[in-house]
Motif scaffolding. Structure first.
Motif, PDB file in Angstrom:
ATOM      1  N   CYS A  59     112.165   8.000  55.191  1.00 24.93           N
ATOM      2  CA  CYS A  59     112.348   7.644  53.785  1.00 24.93           C
ATOM      3  C   CYS A  59     111.006   7.092  53.313  1.00 24.93           C
ATOM      4  O   CYS A  59     110.628   5.969  53.667  1.00 24.93           O
ATOM      5  N   THR A  60     110.294   7.888  52.530  1.00 24.99           N
ATOM      6  CA  THR A  60     108.951   7.519  52.101  1.00 24.99           C
ATOM      7  C   THR A  60     108.970   7.109  50.635  1.00 24.99           C
ATOM      8  O   THR A  60     109.535   7.811  49.798  1.00 24.99           O
ATOM      9  N   ALA A  61     108.340   5.986  50.361  1.00 30.43           N
ATOM     10  CA  ALA A  61     108.327   5.444  49.005  1.00 30.43           C
ATOM     11  C   ALA A  61     107.026   5.780  48.298  1.00 30.43           C
ATOM     12  O   ALA A  61     105.959   5.845  48.915  1.00 30.43           O
ATOM     13  N   SER A  62     107.132   5.969  46.992  1.00 30.73           N
ATOM     14  CA  SER A  62     105.955   6.117  46.139  1.00 30.73           C
ATOM     15  C   SER A  62     106.193   5.298  44.871  1.00 30.73           C
ATOM     16  O   SER A  62     107.332   5.034  44.497  1.00 30.73           O
ATOM     17  N   GLY A  63     105.105   4.864  44.238  1.00 30.33           N
ATOM     18  CA  GLY A  63     105.249   4.053  43.040  1.00 30.33           C
ATOM     19  C   GLY A  63     105.617   2.613  43.323  1.00 30.33           C
ATOM     20  O   GLY A  63     105.904   1.860  42.386  1.00 30.33           O
ATOM     21  N   GLY A  64     105.629   2.228  44.567  1.00 30.24           N
ATOM     22  CA  GLY A  64     105.976   0.867  44.943  1.00 30.24           C
ATOM     23  C   GLY A  64     105.754   0.668  46.424  1.00 30.24           C
ATOM     24  O   GLY A  64     105.588   1.638  47.167  1.00 30.24           O
ATOM     25  N   ALA A 117     102.535   0.266  56.564  1.00 24.65           N
ATOM     26  CA  ALA A 117     101.288   1.017  56.395  1.00 24.65           C
ATOM     27  C   ALA A 117     101.553   2.424  55.880  1.00 24.65           C
ATOM     28  O   ALA A 117     100.775   2.956  55.088  1.00 24.65           O
ATOM     29  N   LYS A 118     102.650   3.029  56.335  1.00 18.45           N
ATOM     30  CA  LYS A 118     102.995   4.383  55.891  1.00 18.45           C
ATOM     31  C   LYS A 118     103.994   4.370  54.747  1.00 18.45           C
ATOM     32  O   LYS A 118     104.420   5.436  54.296  1.00 18.45           O
ATOM     33  N   ASN A 119     104.394   3.168  54.316  1.00 21.64           N
ATOM     34  CA  ASN A 119     105.359   3.029  53.214  1.00 21.64           C
ATOM     35  C   ASN A 119     106.636   3.831  53.497  1.00 21.64           C
ATOM     36  O   ASN A 119     107.204   4.474  52.610  1.00 21.64           O
TER      37      ASN A 119
END
Length: 123
Positions: free
Chosen positions: A22-27, A75-77
């Motif tokens: 589960c990779t996050a973007s924008g936060g 580190a990998k969000n």
């Protein structure tokens, strides 16, 4: 607004393993508690495990305890769900979600959801 994207689902034989991401973007993952849920056809959404914003992670719920392990990499969000010993009854759509609420077990407390990834356990 954080966006979540799950990956790693697929078809696996009983007893096999998968690792969902589960990779996050924008936060930043580190500012949220992130949980994994699943929903099988005709059933309610089920909480599986979560990592709190503080970094502490829960054990899996009884139905997956000892088989599923949650972890995260700031580190990998990304938050991971490693699934071993998969059974046909684990077949479902698996989703991750993020919240800044204190509660982590109730899906209604989560603000952001990924689109879900299908896991099918079958021979």
């Amino acid at each position: 607004q954080v966006q979540l994207a799950e990956s790693g689902g697929g078809l696996v034989q009983p007893g096999g393993s998968l690792t969902l991401s589960c990779t996050a973007s924008g936060g930043t993952i580190g500012r949220y508690s992130v949980g994994w849920f699943r929903q099988a056809p005709g059933k309610e959404r089920e909480f599986l495990a979560a990592c709190r914003w503080s970094g502490s992670c829960t054990d899996g719920v009884d139905s997956v305890k000892g088989r599923f392990t949650i972890s995260r990499s700031v580190a990998k969000n990304t938050v991971y769900l490693k699934m071993n010993g998969l059974r046909p009854e684990d077949t479902a759509v698996y989703s991750c979600a993020a919240t800044r609420n204190v509660g982590i077990y109730d899906p209604s407390l989560y603000y952001y959801w990924g689109q879900g990834t299908q896991v099918t356990v079958s021979s």
